[in-house]
Write a protein that holds these residues in place. Structure first.
Motif, PDB file in Angstrom:
ATOM      1  N   GLU A 170      -0.630  12.297  -4.636  1.00 50.62           N
ATOM      2  CA  GLU A 170       0.770  11.342  -4.280  1.00 50.62           C
ATOM      3  C   GLU A 170       1.875  12.134  -5.286  1.00 50.62           C
ATOM      4  O   GLU A 170       1.663  12.505  -6.381  1.00 50.62           O
ATOM      5  CB  GLU A 170       0.548   9.668  -4.626  1.00 50.62           C
ATOM      6  N   GLN A 173      -1.025  -6.591  -0.390  1.00 45.75           N
ATOM      7  CA  GLN A 173      -0.767  -5.093  -0.051  1.00 45.75           C
ATOM      8  C   GLN A 173      -1.297  -4.420  -1.513  1.00 45.75           C
ATOM      9  O   GLN A 173      -0.148  -4.113  -2.281  1.00 45.75           O
ATOM     10  CB  GLN A 173       0.449  -4.860   0.370  1.00 45.75           C
ATOM     11  N   LEU A 174      -2.423  -3.933  -1.657  1.00 46.78           N
ATOM     12  CA  LEU A 174      -3.030  -3.356  -2.698  1.00 46.78           C
ATOM     13  C   LEU A 174      -3.063  -1.695  -2.448  1.00 46.78           C
ATOM     14  O   LEU A 174      -3.788  -0.997  -3.159  1.00 46.78           O
ATOM     15  CB  LEU A 174      -4.170  -3.769  -3.447  1.00 46.78           C
ATOM     16  N   GLY A 175      -2.616  -1.273  -1.423  1.00 48.85           N
ATOM     17  CA  GLY A 175      -2.653   0.067  -1.271  1.00 48.85           C
ATOM     18  C   GLY A 175      -3.220   0.499   0.158  1.00 48.85           C
ATOM     19  O   GLY A 175      -4.005  -0.159   0.852  1.00 48.85           O
ATOM     20  N   ALA A 211      -5.931  -1.255   2.203  1.00 44.50           N
ATOM     21  CA  ALA A 211      -5.884  -1.562   3.694  1.00 44.50           C
ATOM     22  C   ALA A 211      -7.064  -1.409   4.803  1.00 44.50           C
ATOM     23  O   ALA A 211      -7.420  -2.306   5.479  1.00 44.50           O
ATOM     24  CB  ALA A 211      -4.359  -1.241   4.293  1.00 44.50           C
ATOM     25  N   GLY A 223       2.580  -3.569   5.569  1.00 43.47           N
ATOM     26  CA  GLY A 223       3.636  -3.279   4.659  1.00 43.47           C
ATOM     27  C   GLY A 223       4.743  -4.330   4.984  1.00 43.47           C
ATOM     28  O   GLY A 223       5.048  -4.819   6.152  1.00 43.47           O
ATOM     29  N   THR A 269       0.949  13.342   6.371  1.00 41.82           N
ATOM     30  CA  THR A 269       1.293  12.341   7.159  1.00 41.82           C
ATOM     31  C   THR A 269       0.823  11.073   7.024  1.00 41.82           C
ATOM     32  O   THR A 269       1.443  10.183   7.520  1.00 41.82           O
ATOM     33  CB  THR A 269       1.269  12.582   8.834  1.00 41.82           C
ATOM     34  N   ILE A 287      -5.380  15.402  -1.989  1.00 40.60           N
ATOM     35  CA  ILE A 287      -4.026  14.953  -1.968  1.00 40.60           C
ATOM     36  C   ILE A 287      -3.834  14.357  -2.985  1.00 40.60           C
ATOM     37  O   ILE A 287      -4.432  13.405  -3.654  1.00 40.60           O
ATOM     38  CB  ILE A 287      -4.044  13.931  -0.486  1.00 40.60           C
ATOM     39  N   GLY A 336       2.695  12.397  -0.179  1.00 36.86           N
ATOM     40  CA  GLY A 336       1.673  12.976  -0.817  1.00 36.86           C
ATOM     41  C   GLY A 336       1.588  14.517  -0.516  1.00 36.86           C
ATOM     42  O   GLY A 336       1.906  14.800   0.536  1.00 36.86           O
ATOM     43  N   TYR A 374      -5.252   4.281  -3.230  1.00 29.79           N
ATOM     44  CA  TYR A 374      -4.898   5.188  -2.297  1.00 29.79           C
ATOM     45  C   TYR A 374      -5.813   5.522  -1.369  1.00 29.79           C
ATOM     46  O   TYR A 374      -6.970   6.091  -1.605  1.00 29.79           O
ATOM     47  CB  TYR A 374      -4.483   6.420  -3.093  1.00 29.79           C
ATOM     48  N   LEU A 375      -5.754   5.560  -0.003  1.00 29.52           N
ATOM     49  CA  LEU A 375      -6.376   6.169   0.874  1.00 29.52           C
ATOM     50  C   LEU A 375      -6.716   7.549   0.762  1.00 29.52           C
ATOM     51  O   LEU A 375      -7.633   8.258   1.027  1.00 29.52           O
ATOM     52  CB  LEU A 375      -5.811   5.717   2.485  1.00 29.52           C
ATOM     53  N   ASP A 433       4.495   1.886  11.665  1.00 31.71           N
ATOM     54  CA  ASP A 433       5.785   2.403  11.565  1.00 31.71           C
ATOM     55  C   ASP A 433       6.041   3.949  11.823  1.00 31.71           C
ATOM     56  O   ASP A 433       6.893   4.358  11.370  1.00 31.71           O
ATOM     57  CB  ASP A 433       6.534   1.855  10.103  1.00 31.71           C
TER      58      ASP A 433
END
Ligand code: UD1
Ligand code: CA
Length: 454
Positions: free
Chosen positions: A151, A76-78, A82, A11, A167, A149, A136, A194-195, A101
């Protein structure tokens, strides 16, 4: 069970407003990503895969190591996209997802999470939040069983009431991951893969989702801007200060102490305010460090004293030796036992024998100084001719008169003396006085100039 760790670090971190990629911003002198990689290593995984994108070249360059597999995510498509980039390299039975991060995560928390992931189970690290905006949300059924989950941006008003947040840290069975990631869609509020959608897929496939929480919510706090970066820094420093106090160190003020590396400490060490320890520092029993000192890659032997405002880098202080106030010890400075270096003395690549002294205003570079030798105020080694460096060797019990200039290469034998103000250009035998200055001449009846009238 074998383990692969995937660290998401692609990111941009727009809110940092920085030319430096976000994950390279430091906490305690080390990049955030570096901290996460260290935690990952503590789990002894089969592979560590770092997904990079923004500033990829710089990130790779700064953190390159044999045990790291860097994977480029050019767009960066999510978070799901990734992780998918790393998929071809994943071979282990369990996959753990971490974030470049989120630097304060503890290995013990991750170990607890991994324990949850028995065969065909998912482990999810969640956190209860007072204000879960942006996170989320963990959706559970009436029996408390995790279902999905959602978002924040996709959540219904009711779902937004849920205070249990994701988290992002997740452990999944490796052999299922490819199938789930392949089925992700980006038809959601952010148009991202989304993961987090993997959770509902796992539940649909009959897997149980086990959750764990960190002991300390700061462990899962990310740094999106410089305010959060500063909060993480303070938290890290408080943790470091507490750990030293537990080990028997007195910190005059734990809020005014900074560790930017690793330190080992003995007992009854005293550290005054505004001390910064960097790199690898070893502090033995009974050492005292005065206020405002910066100490990097140095060893302080038993009972050594560093007085206020001293700066040490690559130095070794022998037992019972002392330096400062205002001492500057550069790499290769070694003080023997009970040696003394006073104010405004700079040492570089200089070894002082036991009990040797340089009390005031000296520069000693590329020097070997014998036991009990005394360096008078203002004396220096002239170790550099503009092209090459040369060595000064002083024997034991030498007495260097104030303001002597020792022009290297030069050797003074045991017990030699130099007269104050001498420029010493040739060797001095043992027990000899060298006087290298113009002889004093007194002029009788000397009249001082008077002002010329205009
Ligand atoms: C994510 C989670 C959310 C969770 C939150 C915790 C998803 C979809 N959402 O949201 O449930 O509560 O983290 O902070 O996962 N990244 C990449 N490549 C990408 C996108 C992201 O490497 O294509 C990295 C980012 O650099 C960042 C991390 O993944 O470190 C999280 O991405 P971000 O977009 O911040 O996710 P959130 O919206 O915060
Ligand atoms: Ca985020």
């Amino acid at each position: 069970m074998s383990l692969d760790i995937v660290i998401l670090a692609a990111g941009q971190g727009t809110r940092m407003r920085s030319a430096l990629p976000k994950v390279l911003h430091p906490i305690a002198g080390q990049s955030m990503l570096g901290h996460v990689i260290d935690r990952a290593r503590q789990l002894s995984p089969a592979g560590i895969h770092v997904v990079i994108g923004h500033g990829a070249d710089l990130v790779r360059e700064r953190l390159a190591a044999d045990d790291l597999n860097f994977v480029l995510q050019s767009e960066q498509l999510g978070t799901g996209h990734a992780v998918a980039q790393a998929l071809p390299a994943l071979t282990a039975e369990r996959v753990l997802i971490l974030y470049g991060d989120v630097p304060l995560i503890e290995a013990a928390t991750l170990e607890r999470l991994l324990e949850q992931v028995a065969d065909e189970q998912l482990g999810l690290l969640t956190v209860d939040l007072i204000d879960p905006t942006g996170y989320g949300r963990i959706v559970r059924d009436a029996n408390g069983v995790v279902k999905a989950i959602v978002e924040h941006k996709d959540a219904t008003p009711e779902q937004r009431q849920i205070c249990e947040g994701n988290t992002g840290i997740l452990a999944v069975p490796g052999k299922r991951l490819g199938d789930w990631l392949g089925r992700l869609s980006n038809s959601n509020a952010q148009g991202e893969y989304y993961l987090t959608d993997v959770i509902a897929m796992a539940v649909a496939d009959g897997l149980v989702v086990a959750t764990e929480q960190p002991l300390d919510a700061m462990e899962v706090q990310g740094a999106n801007d410089r305010m959060q970066l500063a909060e993480l820094e303070r938290h890290y420093q408080q943790r470091a200060a507490r750990s030293l106090m537990v080990q028997g160190v007195t910190l005059r003020d734990p809020a005014r102490f900074d560790l930017r590396g690793e330190v080992t400490v003995g007992r009854d060490v005293l550290i005054d305010i505004n001390v910064i320890l960097e790199g690898r520092v070893v502090i033995e029993d009974g050492v005292q460090i005065g206020p405002n000192c910066v100490i990097k890659d140095s060893t302080l032997r038993q009972g050594a004293v560093v007085k206020a405002n001293s700066h040490l880098d690559g130095a070794e202080l022998g037992a019972g030796s002392d330096c400062g106030p205002f001492a500057r010890l550069r790499p290769g400075s070694v003080l023997g036992a009970k040696a003394h270096v006073g104010n405004f003395v700079e040492l570089k690549n200089a070894v002082l024998g036991e009990g040797a002294k340089a009390g005031h205003l000296s520069y000693l570079g590329d020097a070997e100084i014998g036991a009990r030798t005394n360096i008078g105020a203002g004396s220096i080694t002239c170790n550099y001719d503009g092209a090459n460096k040369f060595k000064t060797v002083l024997g034991e019990d030498v007495f260097i008169g104030s303001n002597s200039a020792l022009v290297a290469p030069v050797t003074l034998g045991d017990g030699a003396t130099t007269g104050a103000g001498s420029v010493v250009t040739s060797d001095v035998p043992a027990n000899t006085l060298a006087v290298g200055r113009a002889k004093q001449r007194n002029v009788d009846g000397w009249k001082r100039p008077t002002k010329i009238k205009k």
